[in-house]
Design an enzyme around this catalytic site. Sequence first.
Site, short mmCIF file in Angstrom:
data_model
loop_
_atom_site.label_atom_id
_atom_site.label_comp_id
_atom_site.label_asym_id
_atom_site.label_seq_id
_atom_site.Cartn_x
_atom_site.Cartn_y
_atom_site.Cartn_z
CD GLN A 14 3.55 -2.02 0.20
OE1 GLN A 14 4.52 -1.90 0.93
NE2 GLN A 14 3.51 -1.52 -1.02
CG LEU A 15 -3.09 2.83 0.98
CD1 LEU A 15 -2.47 3.78 2.01
CD2 LEU A 15 -3.35 3.57 -0.33
CG ASP A 39 -12.34 -9.32 -8.86
OD1 ASP A 39 -11.95 -8.22 -9.30
OD2 ASP A 39 -12.07 -10.40 -9.41
CB ALA A 71 -3.59 -0.90 -7.56
CE1 TYR A 72 -1.48 -7.96 -12.81
CE2 TYR A 72 0.22 -6.29 -13.08
CZ TYR A 72 -0.21 -7.59 -13.24
OH TYR A 72 0.61 -8.52 -13.82
CB THR A 112 1.19 5.57 -9.49
OG1 THR A 112 2.60 5.49 -9.61
CG2 THR A 112 0.60 5.33 -10.87
CG ASP A 113 5.67 8.05 -8.71
OD1 ASP A 113 4.99 7.00 -8.66
OD2 ASP A 113 6.88 8.06 -8.43
CE1 TYR A 136 0.64 0.20 -10.90
CE2 TYR A 136 2.35 1.87 -11.14
CZ TYR A 136 1.34 1.29 -10.39
OH TYR A 136 1.03 1.80 -9.15
CD1 TRP A 161 8.81 5.77 -6.26
CD2 TRP A 161 10.78 5.96 -5.21
NE1 TRP A 161 9.76 6.11 -7.19
CE2 TRP A 161 10.97 6.22 -6.57
CE3 TRP A 161 11.87 6.03 -4.35
CZ2 TRP A 161 12.23 6.54 -7.11
CZ3 TRP A 161 13.12 6.35 -4.88
CH2 TRP A 161 13.29 6.59 -6.23
N1 LIG Z 1 3.54 0.35 -4.12
C1 LIG Z 1 3.98 1.49 -4.63
O1 LIG Z 1 5.19 1.73 -4.69
C2 LIG Z 1 3.02 2.52 -5.15
C3 LIG Z 1 3.54 3.71 -5.69
C4 LIG Z 1 2.65 4.67 -6.17
C5 LIG Z 1 1.29 4.45 -6.09
N2 LIG Z 1 0.81 3.27 -5.59
C6 LIG Z 1 -0.63 3.07 -5.57
O2 LIG Z 1 -1.03 2.96 -4.21
C7 LIG Z 1 -2.17 2.10 -4.13
C8 LIG Z 1 -1.92 1.05 -3.07
O3 LIG Z 1 -0.81 0.26 -3.47
P1 LIG Z 1 -0.10 -0.77 -2.48
O4 LIG Z 1 1.32 -0.39 -2.44
O5 LIG Z 1 -0.88 -0.92 -1.24
O6 LIG Z 1 -0.23 -2.07 -3.40
P2 LIG Z 1 -0.39 -3.60 -2.97
O7 LIG Z 1 0.28 -3.86 -1.66
O8 LIG Z 1 0.00 -4.38 -4.18
O9 LIG Z 1 -1.94 -3.72 -2.73
C9 LIG Z 1 -2.87 -3.75 -3.77
C10 LIG Z 1 -4.01 -4.63 -3.34
O10 LIG Z 1 -4.98 -4.67 -4.38
C11 LIG Z 1 -5.46 -5.99 -4.45
N3 LIG Z 1 -6.05 -6.32 -5.73
C12 LIG Z 1 -5.45 -6.70 -6.89
N4 LIG Z 1 -6.39 -6.98 -7.82
C13 LIG Z 1 -7.59 -6.75 -7.24
C14 LIG Z 1 -8.93 -6.86 -7.68
N5 LIG Z 1 -9.23 -7.26 -8.93
N6 LIG Z 1 -9.92 -6.55 -6.81
C15 LIG Z 1 -9.65 -6.16 -5.56
N7 LIG Z 1 -8.40 -6.05 -5.06
C16 LIG Z 1 -7.39 -6.34 -5.91
C17 LIG Z 1 -4.24 -6.84 -4.18
O11 LIG Z 1 -4.66 -8.13 -3.79
P3 LIG Z 1 -3.78 -9.42 -4.21
O12 LIG Z 1 -2.53 -9.27 -3.43
O13 LIG Z 1 -4.66 -10.55 -3.80
O14 LIG Z 1 -3.57 -9.32 -5.69
C18 LIG Z 1 -3.58 -6.07 -3.06
O15 LIG Z 1 -4.08 -6.48 -1.80
C19 LIG Z 1 -2.40 1.58 -5.54
O16 LIG Z 1 -3.37 2.38 -6.17
C20 LIG Z 1 -1.07 1.79 -6.23
O17 LIG Z 1 -1.21 1.93 -7.63
C21 LIG Z 1 1.65 2.33 -5.09
#
Ligand SMILES: NC(=O)c1ccc[n+]([C@@H]2O[C@H](COP(=O)([O-])OP(=O)(O)OC[C@H]3O[C@@H](n4cnc5c(N)ncnc54)[C@H](OP(=O)(O)O)[C@@H]3O)[C@@H](O)[C@H]2O)c1
Length: 305
Positions: A14-15, A39, A71-72, A112-113, A136, A161
């Site tokens: 998403q980000l 990766d 991120a996972y 993350t929070d 997580y 979020w």
């Molecule tokens: N989503 C939330 O609500 C939230 C809240 C607070 C903080 N964050 C932080 O914000 C950041 C962005 O999150 P997001 O919401 O964009 O998450 P997301 O949509 O799940 O995106 C994470 C990306 O990381 C990829 N990824 C997973 N394992 C990987 C690996 N080994 N090597 C390279 N890429 C890998 C995923 O690919 P696959 O889909 O192929 O696995 C996915 O494209 C993260 O650091 C997350 O912890 C998110």
Amino acid sequence: MTALTLLIPGGTGQLGRELNRQAQQAGADVRAPGRAELDVTSAGQVVSAVRELAEHARRRGGRPVVINAAAYTAVDAAESAERKAFAVNADGPRLLAAACASAQVPLIHVSTDYVFSGESDRPYEPDDPLGPRSAYGRTKAAGEVAVLASGADAWVVRTAWVYGVGGSNFVHTIARLEREKETLRVVDDQHGSPTSAEALAGGLLQLAERIADGQGPEQRTLHCACQGSTTWFGFARAIFEELDADPERVQPCSTQDFPRPAPRPARAVLSPRSWLAAELDPMPAWREALAAYVRKHRDELRAAE
Ligand SMILES: NC(=O)c1ccc[n+]([C@@H]2O[C@H](COP(=O)([O-])OP(=O)(O)OC[C@H]3O[C@@H](n4cnc5c(N)ncnc54)[C@H](OP(=O)(O)O)[C@@H]3O)[C@@H](O)[C@H]2O)c1
């Protein structure tokens, strides 16, 4: 001024997508590989991607920065797959930071929070003690520590979020449930700040510009989330309102009514103070950012699976 030259691991999340879109629009030279291409758990891939970035920027006279959006993020699944989550959320950032330190490329790492316990009755400041309640959160906390201890020119930016295009996020889930169900119950005792990937990406790119100019903030951990806070229930009602649906169809319930594998912090609101002290643009209010998102993506939300 020369363009930013960016490497965005996790470029298909998403980000990552939103960073890629906005950076390209702003004329940056961007590489935003998904997991299949880069990766972050592979030391070899990480070292060569960062080295290539540094060389590419040098050839072009660009200013290189890595923004780690990989991120996972499956919070519940991480409870039974902590090692897998640790590899992506802690080992990955450690490898990236080491590669950045050795290539002398600055790094912004997103966190993350959920690294906080959520027991504080005031918004969290960056230096407040960590107390993750979930697998997580523990893996993300370990990633932060590794990045900050690496010797790289690195910043950790916590957010909360997040929703955006291409993710299985709360906005899309609620939009689907609005079509499928007459009423729904949503938890009203967890507080946070819904943050659009669009607003977050804008903030991170502004930070990247500063860092690339050698004007990075002194404070190495920052909080960047949309302003204000609500509960998942309040968020769901707001989504209904934006979709012109009756918000009364959403009813409050408690966390206990819907047990999930991962415990969540009850109140993990991130204070904007560090972001503003760094003289970065204030983030929009969460409600405004939501309205803008729904306006822009109404058709996708109507068709959300
Ligand atoms: N989503 C939330 O609500 C939230 C809240 C607070 C903080 N964050 C932080 O914000 C950041 C962005 O999150 P997001 O919401 O964009 O998450 P997301 O949509 O799940 O995106 C994470 C990306 O990381 C990829 N990824 C997973 N394992 C990987 C690996 N080994 N090597 C390279 N890429 C890998 C995923 O690919 P696959 O889909 O192929 O696995 C996915 O494209 C993260 O650091 C997350 O912890 C998110």
